[in-house]
Design an enzyme around this catalytic site. Structure first.
Site, PDB file in Angstrom:
ATOM      1  N   ASP A 200      -7.094  -1.557   4.214  1.00  0.00           N
ATOM      2  CA  ASP A 200      -6.182  -2.610   3.752  1.00  0.00           C
ATOM      3  C   ASP A 200      -6.569  -3.983   4.302  1.00  0.00           C
ATOM      4  O   ASP A 200      -6.077  -5.006   3.816  1.00  0.00           O
ATOM      5  CB  ASP A 200      -4.739  -2.300   4.175  1.00  0.00           C
TER       6      ASP A 200
ATOM      7  N   ASP B 217       0.869  -1.170   0.000  1.00  0.00           N
ATOM      8  CA  ASP B 217       0.000   0.000   0.000  1.00  0.00           C
ATOM      9  C   ASP B 217       0.916   1.233   0.000  1.00  0.00           C
ATOM     10  O   ASP B 217       2.050   1.147   0.485  1.00  0.00           O
ATOM     11  CB  ASP B 217      -0.879  -0.018   1.258  1.00  0.00           C
TER      12      ASP B 217
ATOM     13  N   ASP C  91      -1.306  -0.761   6.297  1.00  0.00           N
ATOM     14  CA  ASP C  91      -1.410  -0.234   7.659  1.00  0.00           C
ATOM     15  C   ASP C  91      -2.792   0.296   8.014  1.00  0.00           C
ATOM     16  O   ASP C  91      -3.056   0.611   9.167  1.00  0.00           O
ATOM     17  CB  ASP C  91      -0.385   0.900   7.862  1.00  0.00           C
TER      18      ASP C  91
END
Length: 355
Positions: free
Chosen positions: A261, A58, A257
């Site tokens: 996600d 990400d 995080d």
């Protein structure tokens, strides 16, 4: 005579070493990981990590610090910069997004008093809408403006320029017309480029996944050495991207995080959460990085490979030891004039194989 041979064979054939070969190595591997700031939640995760072919990162808060700051403010004719900032910050006051926080923080730095916002609505993957001082305000990307029928030509070229510089442009519209663009930039973590280089050196494909504009994503990816970028992805689509990679035959790890996600972390063969992330992400992950250092991802894969190699070595020696020991205990040497193995020696040899 028979009893002595029978006892020696029975004692030396005890497969203790086989029973210890795998769990001992896994216990040592998870312990070594914990010492180095890598929390591995299960033996399955440790055993699976060595198979990884692709690591998906990400962007915001993982590759970058996740603490964006306002860098540029451009108002179109009919609006002042201070007015644009005040309206945008008033609307973003109810947002929990890092980009919104950056605008509110910048307004506070400038000493601007904020107005009250009503009917606040977060529009995932597009931006926000609210009503400030009786007029509707929109803040977000080009897609949000297009679906609301806002003509953004006066500041579209500037927005694209900001995106090429690695900044996230947020278009603002007030009262049904475009008001300007606010550029927000997030700095890349110091260890990100080195971590990507480590993974590529290990033969692992690295992909960056983000909801950002393609140009912004490419600019950040270039800084850290990632060539494969999947941009303009809505939070609800992240798990689908992981599934698509898996259908191509790849074994995927997802590193993230944030709350959005979590589905992707669960979908991937190995979910890796950054320790500074949200509780939901940490709960969804198989491996948690206790330090905000992406080089731990490569260390986790290396640790898994090392652990699997030791398990294979352990199993080999356990089989080899018994393959040699059992015929000796059964009296092969005695047939050729040699000694019989004493049961006490057999017990010692069995213990030695475990050690």
């Amino acid at each position: 005579f028979v009893l002595r041979v029978f006892t020696s064979v029975l004692v030396i054939a005890c497969p203790c070493a086989l029973g210890l070969a795998t769990p001992t190595a896994i216990m040592a591997g998870t312990g070594k990981g914990a010492e180095n700031g890598i929390l591995i939640k299960s033996g399955v995760a440790l055993e699976t990590a060595h198979k990884l072919t692709t690591v998906v990162f990400d962007k915001t808060g993982t590759i970058t610090n996740g603490k964006p700051k306002v860098t540029d403010l451009v108002a179109v004719s009919g609006f002042e910069k201070a007015e644009l900032l005040r309206l945008a910050a008033s609307a973003e006051k109810g947002s929990e997004h890092p980009l919104g926080d950056a605008i509110v923080a910048y307004a506070a730095e400038q000493g601007i008093a904020l107005g009250a916002a009503q009917q606040f609505e977060a529009l995932p993957g597009r931006g926000i809408s609210a009503v400030v001082e009786g007029e509707a305000i929109l803040l977000g990307n080009e897609a949000l403006m297009a679906e609301s029928g806002i003509d953004v030509k006066p500041c579209l070229a500037q927005a694209k320029l900001f995106a090429q510089e690695g900044k996230t442009p947020m278009l603002a519209a007030y009262g049904g017309r475009v008001a300007g663009v606010i550029a927000v930039a997030d700095t890349v973590k110091e260890a990100s480029a080195a971590a990507v280089e480590q993974l590529r050196g290990m033969g692992v494909q690295v992909v960056m996944l983000t909801g950002d504009h393609e140009a912004t994503a490419q600019a950040i990816a270039k800084q850290v050495g990632i060539s494969e970028v999947i941009a303009n992805v809505l939070p609800s689509e992240k798990a689908g991207v992981i599934e698509h990679l898996q259908k191509e035959g790849k074994t995927v790890a997802m590193v993230g995080d944030g709350i959005n996600d979590a589905p992707a972390l669960t979908m991937a063969e190995i979910g890796i959460a950054v320790g500074s992330g949200t509780d939901v992400a940490i709960e969804s992950a198989d491996i948690v990085l206790m330090r905000d250092d992406l080089s731990l991802v490569a260390q986790a894969i290396a640790l898994s490979r090392r652990t699997l190699r030791i398990i294979q070595e352990n199993l080999f020696w356990a089989f080899a030891y018994n393959t040699l020991g059992i015929p000796v205990a059964a009296g092969v040497l005695y047939l050729f004039g040699g000694p019989l193995m004493n049961p006490m020696l057999a017990a010692g040899a069995m213990s030695l194989s475990s050690v």
